[in-house]
Design an enzyme around this catalytic site. Structure first.
Site, short mmCIF file in Angstrom:
data_model
loop_
_atom_site.label_atom_id
_atom_site.label_comp_id
_atom_site.label_asym_id
_atom_site.label_seq_id
_atom_site.Cartn_x
_atom_site.Cartn_y
_atom_site.Cartn_z
N ASP A 242 -2.10 -3.61 3.00
CA ASP A 242 -1.25 -3.57 4.18
C ASP A 242 -1.67 -2.45 5.14
OD1 ASP A 242 0.28 -5.71 3.31
OD2 ASP A 242 1.80 -4.46 2.37
N TYR B 298 -3.81 0.06 -8.82
CA TYR B 298 -3.39 0.88 -7.68
C TYR B 298 -2.95 2.26 -8.16
CZ TYR B 298 -3.14 -3.19 -4.51
OH TYR B 298 -3.44 -4.27 -3.73
#
Length: 249
Positions: free
Chosen positions: A52, A110
């Site tokens: 994003d 992540y």
């Protein structure tokens, strides 16, 4: 045409995510424009997944088809010479012609970074969060997540997916010089999942949610019951793994 997997890193602060968009600058667009100056024809690249706006990557993989006889080391050098300072090519490896950067990935990881004191050298690269936290309780909640498979409660509401099922391999908080790092790996992630996950775990750490409350949110599958999404600046796509059989070199 022969296919390469390209391993790159980027600081996402100046970009509206990985995916090419009509009216906003993306990482994919900048890389494709650089490739167009090197390769004889315009080439579309395919990334391992979207990040994003404002999200960083210490490892993002994309595949690209290139002409016969191309030297991967030379391509790496040429791309790094053309790309801005916040994008870097780490390696280029030959893969089988059908290898796919997105669909063949078997694991993604992540890291989310939280700093406890104001730090000008990490501005834009970590979330400054000073509220006291019970890290032990946050890790108990993280372990609980690994027993679940449906993560609809952490998915963006308006998203087109066929399933909210994900297999988590690991979820853990660690302390690093007084700061916090959350690591999570899975076979796939939903849009907004990690940031919502971290935001909800912080509510556990603050004592706003009990472990029973946290499990009820997981089982309830309602995004509105989970915590807020933490800022993008602390999030890094840090790991993408593939079967070794797809690599030719």
């Amino acid at each position: 045409m022969p296919r390469l997997f390209v391993d790159m890193a980027y600081k996402g602060s100046a970009y509206h995510g990985w995916q090419r968009q009509l009216n906003a600058l993306s990482v994919q667009e900048v890389v494709e424009e650089a490739l167009a100056k090197i390769l004889p024809q315009a080439t579309e690249i395919v990334g391992s997944g979207r990040t994003d706006t404002g999200v960083h990557a210490s490892q993002q993989i994309f595949h690209v088809d290139v002409p016969e006889g191309l030297n991967p080391d030379k391509l790496q050098y040429q791309l790094n010479a053309l790309l801005p300072f916040d994008l870097a090519i780490k390696s280029c490896r030959w893969v089988t012609p059908e290898a796919h950067a997105r669909f063949d990935a078997v694991q993604r990881g992540y890291h989310y970074h939280i700093i406890r004191q104001k730090d000008p050298f990490r501005h834009g690269m970590a979330y400054h969060y000073i509220t006291p936290l019970d890290v032990e309780k946050m890790n108990e909640a993280a372990e609980l997540m690994c027993t679940k498979t449906d993560f609809e409660c952490f998915s963006k509401v308006k998203t087109e997916v066929n399933t909210f099922l994900c297999t988590l391999f690991k979820a853990q908080w660690t302390e690093d010089n007084g700061n916090l790092v959350f690591y999570v790996s899975a076979n796939r992630f939903l849009r907004g999942m990690v940031r919502a996950m971290v935001g909800t775990l912080l509510e556990v750490g603050r004592g706003k949610l009990s472990l029973a409350d946290f499990e009820a949110i997981l089982d309830g599958k309602n995004r509105q019951e989970a915590g807020r999404a933490v800022p993008a600046e602390g999030l890094f796509l840090s790991e993408v793994r593939y079967p070794e059989s797809i690599y030719l070199s």
